[in-house]
Write an enzyme that holds these catalytic residues in place. Structure first.
Site, PDB file in Angstrom:
ATOM      1  CG  LEU A 152     -39.781  11.247  30.685  1.00 17.66           C
ATOM      2  CD1 LEU A 152     -40.090  11.081  29.206  1.00 17.66           C
ATOM      3  CD2 LEU A 152     -40.704  12.268  31.321  1.00 17.66           C
ATOM      4  CG  ASP A 194     -35.584   7.549  14.491  1.00 17.11           C
ATOM      5  OD1 ASP A 194     -36.030   6.597  13.817  1.00 17.11           O
ATOM      6  OD2 ASP A 194     -34.572   7.444  15.204  1.00 17.11           O
TER       7      ASP A 194
END
Length: 283
Positions: free
Chosen positions: A89, A190
């Site tokens: 990404l 998280d």
């Protein structure tokens, strides 16, 4: 070692460039011709299992909201050495449009529900194991699979003493009185500011999951612990899937889990915050 592991699946010449990847794993950009991959490398007895559980989490997120997490391609392991090969990404500046997209898509993910809290197996938060035993109520899940394992770990590591740890029964009673019951939903687990990326055109993606079917206020609480999320994120979330009344008053209760994790990972600098919340709710 990394090149040797990759050579088994990438037959063409490739370049290997170190990139930021967090505190637990080494991370690299692999370039082969016009193809790019992101890889995580870990050396340790639990490396392969940790990546297996991360792959499960990424797949669940993309099943709930297609394209919200990177695609994981494969895992390579050789004893104590393991690689997780993923889509690469290209991150860009976190602008306001990204916050809007993140809020909306997180709200959509939180509508991906289950009949029970938990998950079919445990996984990891950071380098720590995370228990995910199935439970019928949020109070049971939070007490038995979130708070108590971390409290006992903190005692074993010398950060807490027995008298500082509430009993399981007391925790369940208090949690049952405070937390509104909702259908168990898929949570990232998280969600701090380093675990989402903006990848262009206002699109947000989430990484490094510690998933379970739990209470969505866990993700909201973690997002408020260290900053990195703007008002547009919260407004977009609430416009899409409004939080239950009083959610802001419960933030510190859900943050207790993450502070315990940080206590066990990084030591006593987090004990003061842990004790403040324990005394506030459990006396």
């Amino acid at each position: 070692m990394i090149r040797n592991l990759l050579a088994d699946i990438i037959r063409e010449p490739f370049d290997l460039t170190p990139v930021p990847g967090g505190d637990i794993n080494e991370a690299f950009l692999v370039t082969s011709g016009d193809q790019e991959f992101f890889i995580k490398y870990h050396c340790g007895s639990y490396a392969s299992d940790m990546f297996d559980k991360e792959l499960v989490g990424l797949d669940l997120i993309n099943k709930a909201v297609p394209g919200f997490a990177p695609q994981a391609h494969s895992i390579i392991n050789d004893g104590d050495h393991a690689l997780l090969i993923m889509e690469y990404l290209k991150a860009v500046h976190k602008g306001s449009d990204c916050g809007l997209d993140l809020g909306q898509r997180l709200a959509e993910m939180h509508q991906y529900e289950s009949e029970h809290y938990g998950l079919e197996s445990g996984n990891y938060i950071g380098s720590l194991t995370q228990k995910n035993d199935y439970a019928d109520s949020i109070s049971e899940f939070m007490a038995q699979s979130r708070f108590q394992p971390q409290l006992q770990m903190a005692r074993d590591r010398g950060y807490l003493i027995k008298s500082e740890i509430p009993s399981l029964d007391r925790m369940e009673r208090v949690l049952n009185e405070i937390i509104p019951e909702e259908k168990p939903c898929l949570v990232h687990g998280d969600l701090w500011g380093g675990n989402y990326l903006c990848v262009g055109n206002g699109k947000a993606m989430i990484i490094d999951p510690a998933v379970a079917y739990a209470h969505r206020e866990l993700d909201i609480a973690m997002s408020r612990l260290f900053g990195g999320f703007d008002d547009k994120f919260y407004n977009s979330y609430n416009d899409t899937y409004p939080l239950a009344p009083g959610w802001e008053n419960r933030i510190d209760l859900f943050q207790l889990y993450y502070l315990l994790v940080h206590l066990n990972l990084f030591g006593t600098s987090y004990k003061g915050s842990v004790m403040r919340i324990l005394r506030k709710y459990f006396g």
